[in-house]
Each structure stands twice: as C-alpha cells, then as structure tokens.
Scaffold this active site. Structure first.
Site, PDB file in Angstrom:
ATOM      1  N   TYR A  62       0.869  -1.255   0.239  1.00 33.63           N
ATOM      2  CA  TYR A  62       0.249   0.002   0.015  1.00 33.63           C
ATOM      3  C   TYR A  62       0.927   1.432   0.068  1.00 33.63           C
ATOM      4  O   TYR A  62       2.060   1.210   0.653  1.00 33.63           O
ATOM      5  CB  TYR A  62      -0.624   0.057   1.240  1.00 33.63           C
ATOM      6  CG  TYR A  62      -1.707  -1.169   1.510  1.00 33.63           C
ATOM      7  CD1 TYR A  62      -3.108  -1.225   1.055  1.00 33.63           C
ATOM      8  CD2 TYR A  62      -1.156  -2.231   2.116  1.00 33.63           C
ATOM      9  CE1 TYR A  62      -4.061  -2.415   1.333  1.00 33.63           C
ATOM     10  CE2 TYR A  62      -2.090  -3.452   2.520  1.00 33.63           C
ATOM     11  CZ  TYR A  62      -3.547  -3.407   1.943  1.00 33.63           C
ATOM     12  OH  TYR A  62      -4.411  -4.509   2.200  1.00 33.63           O
ATOM     13  N   HIS A 121      -7.726   1.708  -2.075  1.00 36.20           N
ATOM     14  CA  HIS A 121      -8.447   0.374  -2.799  1.00 36.20           C
ATOM     15  C   HIS A 121      -7.607   0.136  -3.918  1.00 36.20           C
ATOM     16  O   HIS A 121      -7.693  -1.098  -4.420  1.00 36.20           O
ATOM     17  CB  HIS A 121      -9.820   0.950  -3.346  1.00 36.20           C
ATOM     18  CG  HIS A 121     -10.927   1.245  -2.207  1.00 36.20           C
ATOM     19  ND1 HIS A 121     -11.088   0.203  -1.347  1.00 36.20           N
ATOM     20  CD2 HIS A 121     -11.322   2.303  -1.670  1.00 36.20           C
ATOM     21  CE1 HIS A 121     -12.130   0.893  -0.252  1.00 36.20           C
ATOM     22  NE2 HIS A 121     -12.189   2.292  -0.835  1.00 36.20           N
ATOM     23  N   LYS A 150      -5.859  -6.266  -8.920  1.00 37.55           N
ATOM     24  CA  LYS A 150      -4.762  -5.395  -8.124  1.00 37.55           C
ATOM     25  C   LYS A 150      -3.498  -5.778  -9.069  1.00 37.55           C
ATOM     26  O   LYS A 150      -3.471  -6.846  -9.874  1.00 37.55           O
ATOM     27  CB  LYS A 150      -4.463  -6.042  -7.024  1.00 37.55           C
ATOM     28  CG  LYS A 150      -5.370  -5.635  -5.752  1.00 37.55           C
ATOM     29  CD  LYS A 150      -5.240  -6.369  -4.383  1.00 37.55           C
ATOM     30  CE  LYS A 150      -5.993  -5.952  -3.359  1.00 37.55           C
ATOM     31  NZ  LYS A 150      -7.703  -5.856  -3.933  1.00 37.55           N
TER      32      LYS A 150
END
Lengths: 177, 188
Positions: free
Chosen positions: B127, B135, B166
């Site tokens: 992240y 998200h 992703k």
C-alpha cells in the site's frame, strides 16, 4: 480458413521452393505488407510466410521440377531444421489473422516482430513464443527485455499451451514500483 | 491521530518463533503511526485506531524494525535477541527468507506499506497509504532468481491481477542484490 487480413491477391501466386525459401516474383503489395526479402526481381519468402500464404490459398508452391509442394511438406521441411517451426507458425498465423504485420526473426530464439496500427499510433512489439511446460529463467527474461529495449519495442510473450492455444502478455519492468 | 511516532524503543517478546509486542499502547502506535506493522491478536481488520490488543509482528517486520533501531526483541529469559539470530529464525521458517527480506526492505525503503499478501496468493500486498485507506494496493510475489517460470505462471499472474483487481508484480533479487520488478499484463 481463417479470416482477417488477406494478402489481397485474387489468384494464387506461383512460388518455387529453393532450399529454405520460396521464390516468388516481386510484388510491391506483399512487400508493403511485410512479406519476404527482396532479391533482385524476386521476393524470397521464408518457410513460415510460405506456409501461411499457402494455407490461405494465396500461394502455390512447386519444386524446381514443377511438382506441387503441399502445406504438409512445407511444414515438415521447416521443422527439420527448426524444432520451433510449428510454434512460430501458430503464433505468426494468429498474429497475421488478427490483421497485424508480423515478421519471424531468424535465429535460435522463437521471436516475431509485430507492428500494430492503433488509434494512438503505431505499436511495436517483440513477441517471444513460450511454450507451456518449458520453463524460463529470469536471466533469459532479462535477455529478452534488453533485446526489446534495444529494438525499441515492447516485450510481449506469446504463451502457447499444449493444444496450440495462444495468450499474449505484455512484460514490463517496473521501475518506480 | 493524537499519538506521535514512537521515540522510545519498542520491546517485543519472542514467543517460540513468533514475535509479539505485548505493550498495547506501543503496539497500537507501531501499527497506526509508524507503517502499519504486524497484526493485532484476534483483530483481522482494525477499523478505528483504538485497538487495545497485543501486536504480532512478522519476522520480516521484526528484522527490519530491529535494524532500524526501533525495536528490541527479548527472549523468554529477558535476554536481547540479536538481529542475526532473528534472521536465522526467518531462514528456518521461510524457504527464501533472504530474498524475501531484501524485497521487503526495498519496498519499505520506498515508504511503502508492506503487508502479507497470503490472502491474495502473493508474498506481499503493498500500500501507499495503508490498509483500509486505499483500494488500489498492488501484489508483489517474490521468486528466487534461479527459479524458472513455467509460462503458464505468467498467465496465472495476469489472471490473478485481473480477478483481484490489483497489479501483480513478480520480484526477484539478481546477483548484484538488486531488486527487479516485473509486471505481466494481458494483451490479447
């Protein structure tokens, strides 16, 4: 027969098998579409191009004695010196039938260069044919990345499975993760 | 968030081969104010930063924080566990711990939050802001440099990234210890 891009010739061109090539009379149209190597008044098609055009019905091939050479004979001949011949032909034919201009690069690696016209401009790919089950090391991947970079092309892997199905994946080296 | 980043070193306890911060305030601080390290005992996804639980650190977190001088690890007798010993534990638990740690360190060094990607089928989920705050994290899967990819794994990587929405990146450490990141994207 597959649809897609034809070579635009209504009648089959007559070609003569000479060693590992098929010689046809020079055709500006075929040259423009990325087929063959010009040699004097003639155009030399490699066996992959010849097999593709033959399969489409755009080419008929004879030997020096005038005997008809079949698709099977061309493929068998191609595979004699190049074990990757069929895989290259699969990917080459698939790319051509998608309307892309493709050219098999001679050498020990199964590599095809592709030019694709899109709305955003021309895309230049270096397509490496990889077979399911045939493992590839990072060192080899790095060689392909360098090669694509030097040729100013995007690296694409054409992954060919056990039945000859093909998936294309673009490979990018991520720098700024 | 009211609490500031930890100035005092945090102590963690080696519980068998697992590493736990029992001080709940320091643990909370380490998670919410300093890079979302570890996971709270019995809390799967903390929604608000008022968790009062023990914080389990991964061995990668522990080695990294110890190297950064932010963490001291104590064994059952209260003796300090050196980083080398911790790395040995990592090597015993993890097949390619060294390469995985080099990648972890590289990503943390880029100010990214590096968490376990097990639930997504990858080594890490990464992240920019932190879990629960964004998200669009991406997945990083670490493979040994001398491993060989079956081309079908390229398809799997591309498929996986599509299904979990992703980016899926394969990382490897080359012979000069440089981390390389590769991304495979479906073309046609």
């Amino acid at each position: 027969m597959a649809g897609g891009e034809g070579c635009g010739v209504s009648e089959a061109i007559r070609g003569v098998l000479k060693g590992e090539h098929v010689e046809i009379p020079y055709s500006a149209e075929l040259v423009e579409k990325g087929y063959g190597e010009v040699e004097g008044e003639n155009l030399l098609l490699n066996l992959c191009e010849a097999a593709y055009l033959l399969d489409r019905g755009d080419l008929m091939v004879v030997d020096s004695g005038g005997k008809r050479i079949s698709f099977e004979e061309i493929v068998t001949l191609g595979a004699k010196t190049d074990p990757d011949f069929w895989v290259k032909l699969l990917v080459y034919s698939d790319l051509r039938s998608r309307g892309l201009q493709a050219k098999v690069i001679s050498g020990s690696q199964p590599i095809i260069v592709v030019d694709r016209k899109t709305r955003e401009g021309e895309k230049r790919y270096l397509v490496v044919c990889l077979e399911e089950g045939k493992r590839i090391g990072f060192r080899e991947v790095e060689v392909f990345i360098r090669r694509a970079l030097e040729a100013r092309r995007e690296l694409v892997t054409a992954i060919v499975d056990k039945e000859g199905n093909i998936s294309y994946y673009k490979v990018d080296k991520v720098i700024g993760v | 968030m009211a609490e500031s980043a930890p100035k005092t070193k945090v102590e963690a306890r080696l519980v068998g081969r697992r590493i736990v911060v029992f001080d709940r305030v320091k643990g909370r601080n380490m998670y919410f104010n300093d890079g979302f390290y570890g996971k709270f005992f019995m809390v799967s996804k903390p929604k608000t930063p008022n968790v009062e639980r023990e914080l389990e650190l991964s061995v990668l977190d522990a080695v990294y924080l110890a190297e950064e001088g932010k963490l001291t690890i104590l064994d059952a007798e209260g003796n300090k566990v050196e980083v080398d010993v911790l790395k040995k534990i990592g090597e015993e638990m993890y097949e390619n711990f060294n390469e995985v740690y080099i990648v972890y360190r590289d990503l943390r060094g880029k100010n990214l939050i590096v968490k376990s990607g097990m639930k997504f089928g990858a080594t890490f989920v990464v992240y920019r802001l932190g879990p629960g705050l964004e998200h669009a994290p991406f997945l990083v899967h670490v493979l040994p440099y001398n491993s060989k990819l079956d081309p079908i794994e390229i398809v799997r990587a591309g498929r996986l990234s599509h299904s979990v929405r992703k980016r899926f990146i394969i990382a490897y450490v080359d012979t000069s210890r440089k981390v390389n990141y590769l991304q495979f994207k479906w073309l046609m």
